[in-house]
Design a protein around this motif. Sequence first.
Motif, PDB file in Angstrom:
ATOM      1  N   ASP A  18       0.838  -1.204   0.000  1.00 37.31           N
ATOM      2  CA  ASP A  18       0.000   0.000   0.000  1.00 37.31           C
ATOM      3  C   ASP A  18       0.869   1.248   0.000  1.00 37.31           C
ATOM      4  N   GLU A  19       1.944   1.230   0.771  1.00 39.93           N
ATOM      5  CA  GLU A  19       2.837   2.390   0.870  1.00 39.93           C
ATOM      6  C   GLU A  19       3.595   2.626  -0.429  1.00 39.93           C
ATOM      7  N   ILE A  20       4.078   1.553  -1.050  1.00 42.41           N
ATOM      8  CA  ILE A  20       4.936   1.697  -2.234  1.00 42.41           C
ATOM      9  C   ILE A  20       4.125   1.903  -3.509  1.00 42.41           C
ATOM     10  N   PHE A  21       3.040   1.154  -3.668  1.00 42.53           N
ATOM     11  CA  PHE A  21       2.254   1.221  -4.903  1.00 42.53           C
ATOM     12  C   PHE A  21       1.029   2.118  -4.790  1.00 42.53           C
ATOM     13  N   GLY A  22       0.650   2.472  -3.554  1.00 48.92           N
ATOM     14  CA  GLY A  22      -0.544   3.280  -3.356  1.00 48.92           C
ATOM     15  C   GLY A  22      -1.743   2.401  -3.061  1.00 48.92           C
ATOM     16  N   ARG A  23      -2.457   2.725  -2.004  1.00 51.25           N
ATOM     17  CA  ARG A  23      -3.593   1.900  -1.615  1.00 51.25           C
ATOM     18  C   ARG A  23      -4.665   1.862  -2.694  1.00 51.25           C
ATOM     19  N   ASN A  24      -4.799   2.939  -3.450  1.00 51.52           N
ATOM     20  CA  ASN A  24      -5.796   2.978  -4.529  1.00 51.52           C
ATOM     21  C   ASN A  24      -5.464   2.012  -5.660  1.00 51.52           C
ATOM     22  N   ASN A  25      -4.207   1.552  -5.707  1.00 49.97           N
ATOM     23  CA  ASN A  25      -3.792   0.663  -6.779  1.00 49.97           C
ATOM     24  C   ASN A  25      -3.851  -0.816  -6.381  1.00 49.97           C
ATOM     25  N   PHE A  26      -4.349  -1.085  -5.181  1.00 48.83           N
ATOM     26  CA  PHE A  26      -4.603  -2.477  -4.808  1.00 48.83           C
ATOM     27  C   PHE A  26      -5.762  -2.996  -5.653  1.00 48.83           C
ATOM     28  N   VAL A  27      -5.571  -4.160  -6.272  1.00 48.42           N
ATOM     29  CA  VAL A  27      -6.579  -4.730  -7.168  1.00 48.42           C
ATOM     30  C   VAL A  27      -7.355  -5.856  -6.499  1.00 48.42           C
ATOM     31  N   ALA A  28      -6.626  -6.855  -5.986  1.00 54.13           N
ATOM     32  CA  ALA A  28      -7.306  -8.024  -5.429  1.00 54.13           C
ATOM     33  C   ALA A  28      -6.342  -8.862  -4.611  1.00 54.13           C
ATOM     34  N   SER A  29      -6.910  -9.679  -3.748  1.00 44.29           N
ATOM     35  CA  SER A  29      -6.166 -10.712  -3.034  1.00 44.29           C
ATOM     36  C   SER A  29      -6.678 -12.051  -3.531  1.00 44.29           C
ATOM     37  N   VAL A  30      -5.910 -12.684  -4.396  1.00 44.10           N
ATOM     38  CA  VAL A  30      -6.310 -13.962  -4.974  1.00 44.10           C
ATOM     39  C   VAL A  30      -6.008 -15.084  -3.975  1.00 44.10           C
ATOM     40  N   ILE A  31      -6.924 -16.016  -3.849  1.00 40.46           N
ATOM     41  CA  ILE A  31      -6.734 -17.197  -3.005  1.00 40.46           C
ATOM     42  C   ILE A  31      -6.422 -18.379  -3.920  1.00 40.46           C
ATOM     43  N   TRP A  32      -5.225 -18.947  -3.773  1.00 38.34           N
ATOM     44  CA  TRP A  32      -4.839 -20.108  -4.577  1.00 38.34           C
ATOM     45  C   TRP A  32      -4.914 -21.363  -3.706  1.00 38.34           C
ATOM     46  N   GLU A  33      -5.732 -22.309  -4.121  1.00 43.12           N
ATOM     47  CA  GLU A  33      -5.854 -23.578  -3.414  1.00 43.12           C
ATOM     48  C   GLU A  33      -4.646 -24.445  -3.762  1.00 43.12           C
ATOM     49  N   LYS A  34      -3.675 -24.473  -2.857  1.00 45.36           N
ATOM     50  CA  LYS A  34      -2.393 -25.118  -3.160  1.00 45.36           C
ATOM     51  C   LYS A  34      -2.319 -26.579  -2.719  1.00 45.36           C
ATOM     52  N   ALA A  35      -3.201 -26.984  -1.786  1.00 40.31           N
ATOM     53  CA  ALA A  35      -3.114 -28.323  -1.199  1.00 40.31           C
ATOM     54  C   ALA A  35      -4.127 -29.273  -1.812  1.00 40.31           C
ATOM     55  N   ASP A  36      -3.702 -30.523  -2.040  1.00 39.74           N
ATOM     56  CA  ASP A  36      -4.602 -31.553  -2.547  1.00 39.74           C
ATOM     57  C   ASP A  36      -5.354 -32.259  -1.425  1.00 39.74           C
ATOM     58  N   SER A  37      -4.754 -32.286  -0.248  1.00 46.23           N
ATOM     59  CA  SER A  37      -5.356 -33.012   0.878  1.00 46.23           C
ATOM     60  C   SER A  37      -4.916 -32.361   2.178  1.00 46.23           C
ATOM     61  N   PRO A  38      -5.641 -32.594   3.274  1.00 50.85           N
ATOM     62  CA  PRO A  38      -5.254 -31.995   4.552  1.00 50.85           C
ATOM     63  C   PRO A  38      -3.958 -32.588   5.086  1.00 50.85           C
ATOM     64  N   ARG A  39      -3.207 -31.783   5.799  1.00 52.51           N
ATOM     65  CA  ARG A  39      -1.976 -32.244   6.437  1.00 52.51           C
ATOM     66  C   ARG A  39      -2.304 -32.546   7.904  1.00 52.51           C
ATOM     67  N   ASN A  40      -2.485 -33.806   8.206  1.00 51.84           N
ATOM     68  CA  ASN A  40      -2.942 -34.200   9.534  1.00 51.84           C
ATOM     69  C   ASN A  40      -1.901 -34.001  10.624  1.00 51.84           C
TER      70      ASN A  40
END
Length: 506
Positions: A126-148
């Motif tokens: 936010d400080e370096i690029f400007g808060r107005n230039n925030f576009v999105a927070s993408v959620i990437w599902e990286k795990a195939d199964s739970p880590r017990n």
Amino acid sequence: MPILQWLNKEEAVVKAKHCAYRLLEEIPELSYGDKDNQNLLIQGDNLEALKALIPFYAGKVKCVFIDPPYNTMSAFEHYDDNLEHSKWLTLMYPRLELLRELLHNNGSIWVAIDDNEAHYLKVLMDEIFGRNNFVASVIWEKADSPRNSAKQFSSDHDFIFVYSKNSEWVPRRLPRTEESNSIYTNPDDDPRGPWLPGDPYANKPYSKGLYTIEGPTGRVFSAPPGRFWRISEEKLRELDKDNRIWWGPTGNARPSIKKFLSEVSDLVPRTLWKKQDVGSNRTSKNEMRKLFPGQASFATPKPEALIERVLRIATEEGDYVLDSFLGSGTTIAAAHKMNRRYVGVEIGEHARTLCQPRLEQVINGEQGGISESSGWKQGGGFRFYKLGQAVFDEYGCLNSDIKFPTLAAHIWYLETKTPLNQCDSSAYLGSYKDIAYYLLYNGILGDRRPQGGNVLTSKVLESLPDIEEHNGKQIIVYGESTRLGESRLKQANITFKQIPYDVSAL
């Protein structure tokens, strides 16, 4: 706007400015493929590499994707991911500053991260690029199964923070998929093909949206209390005549507006990226095993399909892509297959042992990852570079071994804050905002004698390329020295700057 403070932030804020400005030296035996290319693989510290790229690529990069160390308090084989929190922030700040400078005005930066530093990174960006230039927070599902074995929660996702260079940036839409098209059906065998019933009602008041209408069976319909018809009665009847209104299989249901698959556009990017669409950690590790069977897998690769989606949203063919935390080389491998130009930077020895041979396989036509979906066959090339000597010594003096093209690009950026686009070596560097720039160096007009071109004399002035076109305009000339007096320089509207004393670091 609130900003983040941490121990040694003052050092981080000035680190990019004080970082050594180095040359890039090609290692021809590690370059590969077609020599006529603009793709770079650089081994070296990414802060110094980014600084070295500024005079040539500032404002040119359409997409930056980086996957920096997550600071997870664990050690990986290829790099140390065990940095104290304040050191991690000090690592990131100057690099993000330089990456912003390299971004095209219509460019975007994508940063992969997890919960360990995500929220601090958000405030930092936010400080370096400007808060107005925030576009999105993408959620990437990286795990195939739970880590017990997890003590509390099994982590299923990473974040990818997306920022643009300016708030007017518009992402490109994604191609439609079989899944997105599967909800369209054709129960009435409409010759225009599959369609989706659209809601006829609107929540906001509409002056022509209050009426009753009779359906095919005589049943009368009106908008529910507090809602309005989306279109006027006249428009609804017009659509009904064109068989664009669906009254249900028996003609007794409320009217729906048909939305034909053939008339819908591509997909707006969404913020939840599922593993079946862009791959998971297991996907990427399998890709690496196929590329390098029998070798230890890189600890944290990203799947090619994940990078493919980023590049489809953020770039077009021919655009520049940059990854300065290159890791296993996935970003530039995907960029090559998608006909993007690229720059990859990696400090570790695996720049030679992993990234370089991976690109060789891509050029030779390997068919893993996104090769099929991107239509990749083979071809192209890249050049391998390492960081060379500093352009300026510890006292700020210009290195005498610097060649003309390097100094020309440096001076042009120093004066204009834009990259130099000329390909041929010429004493005339170009004009910017009605100022013409010339460089007399390394005998560009002849030899090193005063009359040969490094020293500004009356004869040299007359022989400068395109000098007559700039009559009356301001002219800046860099050179060893000048034989012209102040009155003569003033008459010609010339500001003379002496090499090396008037040449400063970036």
